[in-house]
Write a protein that holds these residues in place. Structure first.
Motif, PDB file in Angstrom:
ATOM      1  N   GLU A 152      15.359 -64.706  11.216  1.00 32.67           N
ATOM      2  CA  GLU A 152      14.701 -65.295  10.031  1.00 32.67           C
ATOM      3  C   GLU A 152      14.318 -64.209   9.032  1.00 32.67           C
ATOM      4  N   ALA A 153      13.712 -63.136   9.561  1.00 30.02           N
ATOM      5  CA  ALA A 153      13.283 -62.034   8.692  1.00 30.02           C
ATOM      6  C   ALA A 153      14.472 -61.423   7.962  1.00 30.02           C
ATOM      7  N   ARG A 154      15.579 -61.288   8.682  1.00 27.83           N
ATOM      8  CA  ARG A 154      16.781 -60.706   8.086  1.00 27.83           C
ATOM      9  C   ARG A 154      17.304 -61.595   6.950  1.00 27.83           C
ATOM     10  N   SER A 155      17.252 -62.905   7.159  1.00 29.23           N
ATOM     11  CA  SER A 155      17.750 -63.829   6.133  1.00 29.23           C
ATOM     12  C   SER A 155      16.858 -63.798   4.886  1.00 29.23           C
ATOM     13  N   ILE A 156      15.571 -63.501   5.079  1.00 27.43           N
ATOM     14  CA  ILE A 156      14.624 -63.436   3.955  1.00 27.43           C
ATOM     15  C   ILE A 156      14.725 -62.090   3.234  1.00 27.43           C
ATOM     16  N   LEU A 157      14.799 -61.007   4.017  1.00 28.13           N
ATOM     17  CA  LEU A 157      14.722 -59.654   3.441  1.00 28.13           C
ATOM     18  C   LEU A 157      16.076 -59.045   3.088  1.00 28.13           C
ATOM     19  N   GLY A 158      17.120 -59.484   3.776  1.00 32.65           N
ATOM     20  CA  GLY A 158      18.449 -58.901   3.535  1.00 32.65           C
ATOM     21  C   GLY A 158      18.769 -57.786   4.509  1.00 32.65           C
ATOM     22  N   ASP A 159      20.013 -57.376   4.510  1.00 35.48           N
ATOM     23  CA  ASP A 159      20.509 -56.408   5.499  1.00 35.48           C
ATOM     24  C   ASP A 159      20.021 -54.987   5.272  1.00 35.48           C
ATOM     25  N   HIS A 160      19.556 -54.682   4.053  1.00 33.35           N
ATOM     26  CA  HIS A 160      19.223 -53.291   3.723  1.00 33.35           C
ATOM     27  C   HIS A 160      17.783 -52.918   4.087  1.00 33.35           C
ATOM     28  N   LYS A 161      16.982 -53.893   4.533  1.00 31.21           N
ATOM     29  CA  LYS A 161      15.589 -53.597   4.874  1.00 31.21           C
ATOM     30  C   LYS A 161      15.437 -53.279   6.366  1.00 31.21           C
ATOM     31  N   ILE A 162      14.408 -52.502   6.693  1.00 29.62           N
ATOM     32  CA  ILE A 162      14.136 -52.129   8.089  1.00 29.62           C
ATOM     33  C   ILE A 162      13.397 -53.267   8.778  1.00 29.62           C
ATOM     34  N   ILE A 163      13.884 -53.678   9.939  1.00 27.79           N
ATOM     35  CA  ILE A 163      13.166 -54.669  10.742  1.00 27.79           C
ATOM     36  C   ILE A 163      12.979 -54.106  12.144  1.00 27.79           C
ATOM     37  N   GLY A 164      11.719 -53.873  12.488  1.00 34.24           N
ATOM     38  CA  GLY A 164      11.386 -53.389  13.823  1.00 34.24           C
ATOM     39  C   GLY A 164      10.770 -54.502  14.644  1.00 34.24           C
ATOM     40  N   GLY A 165      10.870 -54.387  15.954  1.00 37.80           N
ATOM     41  CA  GLY A 165      10.316 -55.416  16.827  1.00 37.80           C
ATOM     42  C   GLY A 165       9.577 -54.818  18.006  1.00 37.80           C
TER      43      GLY A 165
END
Length: 204
Positions: A89-102
């Motif tokens: 979900e976060a990826r779909s909102i922010l796009g591929d170029h943003k950092i997503i950590g878990g």
């Protein structure tokens, strides 16, 4: 990707901002803005200020939990807890170029995060920490070692794992030997921002 992340600390907006400024002044290049139970307007304001500060220091700014806020202020990404929005979900909102950590606490969580293709995993806690409510079971060095060995045993790639939970400079060598990529630090840096240089030197 930077190997040292500062997780912001402070009970008020003023404290949070001061601690972030001190960390940046002492060379931090990656800030995770984390302020639990903050009044919404103050959190938004803090994130806006922190984004501007980090940009002026050419540092990365990511926000704990709040995906839409990260999008709104164009932060560099988010860090998601296990009970937060999914990485997808976060990826779909922010796009591929943003950092997503878990966040992860167990091998099962790490496998989940690998499957979700998050950019890094905050795995912990290494030891007891008072900066987090509802602390997950403490891993210790043996816990990290067992998880890394399990991944290798399954012929899986070892992702960029950041140790978290009262990590000190003295822990870095052991963590690196185990196969841990980086560390996320809150209390140590808040108390004594000069320790940033020691952390950076230990991680070279």
């Amino acid at each position: 990707m930077e190997k040292l992340q500062y997780i912001s600390q402070g009970n008020t907006k003023k404290e949070q901002e001061l601690n972030i400024r001190k960390a940046l002044d002492h060379g931090i290049q990656w800030v995770q803005i984390r302020w639990k139970n903050a009044p919404e307007k103050e959190l938004i304001s803090l994130c806006e200020i922190s984004k501007r500060l980090c940009s002026s220091y050419q540092a990365i700014s990511i926000i704990n939990d709040h995906v839409y806020l990260a999008k709104e202020i164009d932060a560099d990404g988010v860090h998601l807890g296990l009970d937060d929005q999914s990485v997808k979900e976060a990826r779909s909102i922010l796009g591929d170029h943003k950092i997503i950590g878990g966040t992860a606490n167990t091998l099962t969580h790490v496998l989940q995060r690998l499957d979700e293709s998050c950019d890094y995993i905050g795995l912990g806690p290494l030891r007891f920490t008072s900066t987090k409510e509802k602390l997950s079971p403490v891993l210790g060095f043996d816990g990290y070692r067992a998880i890394i060995e399990s991944l290798r045993g399954k012929s899986l790639p070892v992702p960029k794992i950041f140790a978290i939970g009262s990590v000190t400079v003295e822990d870095i060598l052991t963590l690196r030997q185990i196969g841990i990529y980086g560390v996320s630090v809150s209390g140590e840096i808040t108390k004594q921002p000069t320790v940033i240089h020691e952390f950076k030197n230990a991680m070279i």
